[in-house]
Write a protein that holds these residues in place. Structure first.
Motif, short mmCIF file in Angstrom:
data_model
loop_
_atom_site.label_atom_id
_atom_site.label_comp_id
_atom_site.label_asym_id
_atom_site.label_seq_id
_atom_site.Cartn_x
_atom_site.Cartn_y
_atom_site.Cartn_z
N HIS A 27 0.80 -1.23 0.00
CA HIS A 27 0.00 0.00 0.00
C HIS A 27 0.83 1.28 0.00
O HIS A 27 0.26 2.37 -0.07
N ALA A 28 2.15 1.18 0.13
CA ALA A 28 3.03 2.35 0.19
C ALA A 28 2.47 3.41 1.13
O ALA A 28 2.33 4.57 0.79
N SER A 29 2.14 2.96 2.34
CA SER A 29 1.38 3.81 3.25
C SER A 29 2.19 4.53 4.33
O SER A 29 1.68 5.44 4.96
N GLY A 30 3.41 4.12 4.59
CA GLY A 30 4.17 4.76 5.65
C GLY A 30 5.38 3.91 6.02
O GLY A 30 5.90 3.16 5.20
N GLU A 31 5.79 4.03 7.30
CA GLU A 31 6.95 3.30 7.79
C GLU A 31 6.64 2.66 9.12
O GLU A 31 5.86 3.18 9.92
N ILE A 32 7.32 1.54 9.39
CA ILE A 32 7.20 0.85 10.67
C ILE A 32 8.58 0.80 11.32
O ILE A 32 9.58 0.60 10.64
N PHE A 33 8.63 1.05 12.62
CA PHE A 33 9.87 0.98 13.39
C PHE A 33 9.65 0.04 14.56
O PHE A 33 8.52 -0.11 15.03
N PRO B 50 8.05 1.91 22.53
CA PRO B 50 7.05 0.89 22.20
C PRO B 50 7.67 -0.24 21.38
O PRO B 50 8.73 -0.07 20.77
N ASP B 51 6.99 -1.36 21.33
CA ASP B 51 7.50 -2.49 20.57
C ASP B 51 7.49 -2.19 19.07
O ASP B 51 8.44 -2.53 18.37
N LEU B 52 6.41 -1.57 18.58
CA LEU B 52 6.32 -1.18 17.18
C LEU B 52 5.69 0.20 17.09
O LEU B 52 4.81 0.55 17.89
N ILE B 53 6.14 0.97 16.10
CA ILE B 53 5.64 2.32 15.87
C ILE B 53 5.37 2.46 14.38
O ILE B 53 6.29 2.30 13.57
N TYR B 54 4.12 2.76 14.03
CA TYR B 54 3.78 2.98 12.63
C TYR B 54 3.53 4.47 12.40
O TYR B 54 2.81 5.12 13.16
N ILE B 55 4.14 4.98 11.31
CA ILE B 55 3.99 6.39 10.96
C ILE B 55 3.58 6.48 9.49
O ILE B 55 4.27 5.98 8.61
N SER B 56 2.45 7.14 9.26
CA SER B 56 1.96 7.33 7.90
C SER B 56 2.84 8.32 7.15
O SER B 56 3.59 9.09 7.75
N LYS B 57 2.71 8.32 5.83
CA LYS B 57 3.45 9.27 5.01
C LYS B 57 3.11 10.71 5.41
O LYS B 57 3.97 11.58 5.37
N LYS C 254 2.61 11.90 8.28
CA LYS C 254 3.26 12.32 9.52
C LYS C 254 4.77 12.09 9.51
O LYS C 254 5.41 12.14 10.56
N LYS C 255 5.36 11.85 8.34
CA LYS C 255 6.78 11.48 8.28
C LYS C 255 7.70 12.55 8.85
O LYS C 255 8.85 12.27 9.20
N SER C 256 7.22 13.77 9.02
CA SER C 256 8.07 14.84 9.57
C SER C 256 8.47 14.58 11.03
O SER C 256 9.41 15.19 11.52
N ILE C 257 7.78 13.67 11.72
CA ILE C 257 8.15 13.38 13.11
C ILE C 257 9.31 12.39 13.21
O ILE C 257 9.80 12.13 14.30
N PHE D 65 9.65 11.97 17.09
CA PHE D 65 9.38 13.14 17.92
C PHE D 65 7.97 13.64 17.66
O PHE D 65 7.75 14.52 16.83
N GLY D 66 7.02 13.06 18.36
CA GLY D 66 5.61 13.40 18.22
C GLY D 66 4.78 12.14 18.15
O GLY D 66 5.31 11.03 18.01
N PRO D 67 3.47 12.29 18.28
CA PRO D 67 2.61 11.11 18.31
C PRO D 67 2.49 10.43 16.94
O PRO D 67 2.13 11.08 15.95
N PRO D 68 2.80 9.13 16.87
CA PRO D 68 2.65 8.39 15.62
C PRO D 68 1.19 7.99 15.39
O PRO D 68 0.33 8.25 16.24
#
Length: 189
Positions: free
Chosen positions: A64-70, A86-93, A95-98, A105-108
């Motif tokens: 889906h090319a939707s974001g990144e997972i850490f 956290p164990d996993l953090i998902y950030i959408s495209k 919100k990539k500025s965080i 740095f900011g809520p994912p």
């Protein structure tokens, strides 16, 4: 590293700046409401669940090319007095500025916590409230020992249970439509 092996100052109120000043860069500590907590190493059960979830996220993201997972350990800095891993953090495209070199740095969009016996209370109550307060859109709480999976979504600034399953069944993300987790597959060895 253990607390007794480090020279950790006894600060009344810890901040992110204190953390990067006084603790080794690769250390496993969190700060919640300016209180420092040491993180223990996860169990093999915890790691199996984490790896399976990471794989599901990676497959979804590649389709889906939707974001990144850490994945942990990585600092999620909500503010100076609240830094968690956290164990996993998902950030959408969107919100990539965080995403910065040293952490998030900011809520994912999505935070995943896999409960361990040593983190049970902190994950279920304290961190859930923290994520709600800082506006994390979706919070996943997974209990491998009881084979339970709960997804909370933010509704009017409060978490509501969006999905729950225990032992068997499926749960689906509200944020990432089509990301489905089968509990029997998730919890089997």
């Amino acid at each position: 590293m253990r607390n007794d092996a480090l020279q950790i100052p006894q600060l009344e109120k810890w901040t992110y700046d204190d953390m990067i000043t006084f603790l080794p860069e690769e250390s496993r500590f969190e700060i919640v409401d300016n209180v420092l907590f040491e993180m223990t190493s996860p169990s093999t059960i915890h790691q199996r669940v984490s790896v399976k979830l990471l794989s599901l996220f990676l497959n979804y993201i590649s389709q889906h090319a939707s974001g990144e997972i850490f994945h942990a350990p990585l600092d999620l800095v909500l503010n100076q007095g609240n830094v968690v891993q956290p164990d996993l953090i998902y950030i959408s495209k969107e919100k990539k500025s965080i995403i910065e070199r040293k952490g998030i740095f900011g809520p994912p969009d999505i935070v995943v916590e896999i409960i361990s016996p040593s983190t049970h209370v902190r994950d279920i109550a304290i961190k859930k409230d923290l994520y709600e307060k800082f506006g994390v859109t979706e919070f996943w709480l997974i209990d491998p020992l009881n084979e339970a999976f709960e997804i909370f979504t933010l509704q009017n600034n409060k978490y509501e249970v969006f999905a729950f399953a225990n032992t068997s069944g499926i749960v689906e993300s509200h944020q990432l439509k089509g990301l489905v987790i089968n509990l029997e597959e998730l919890f089997k060895n």
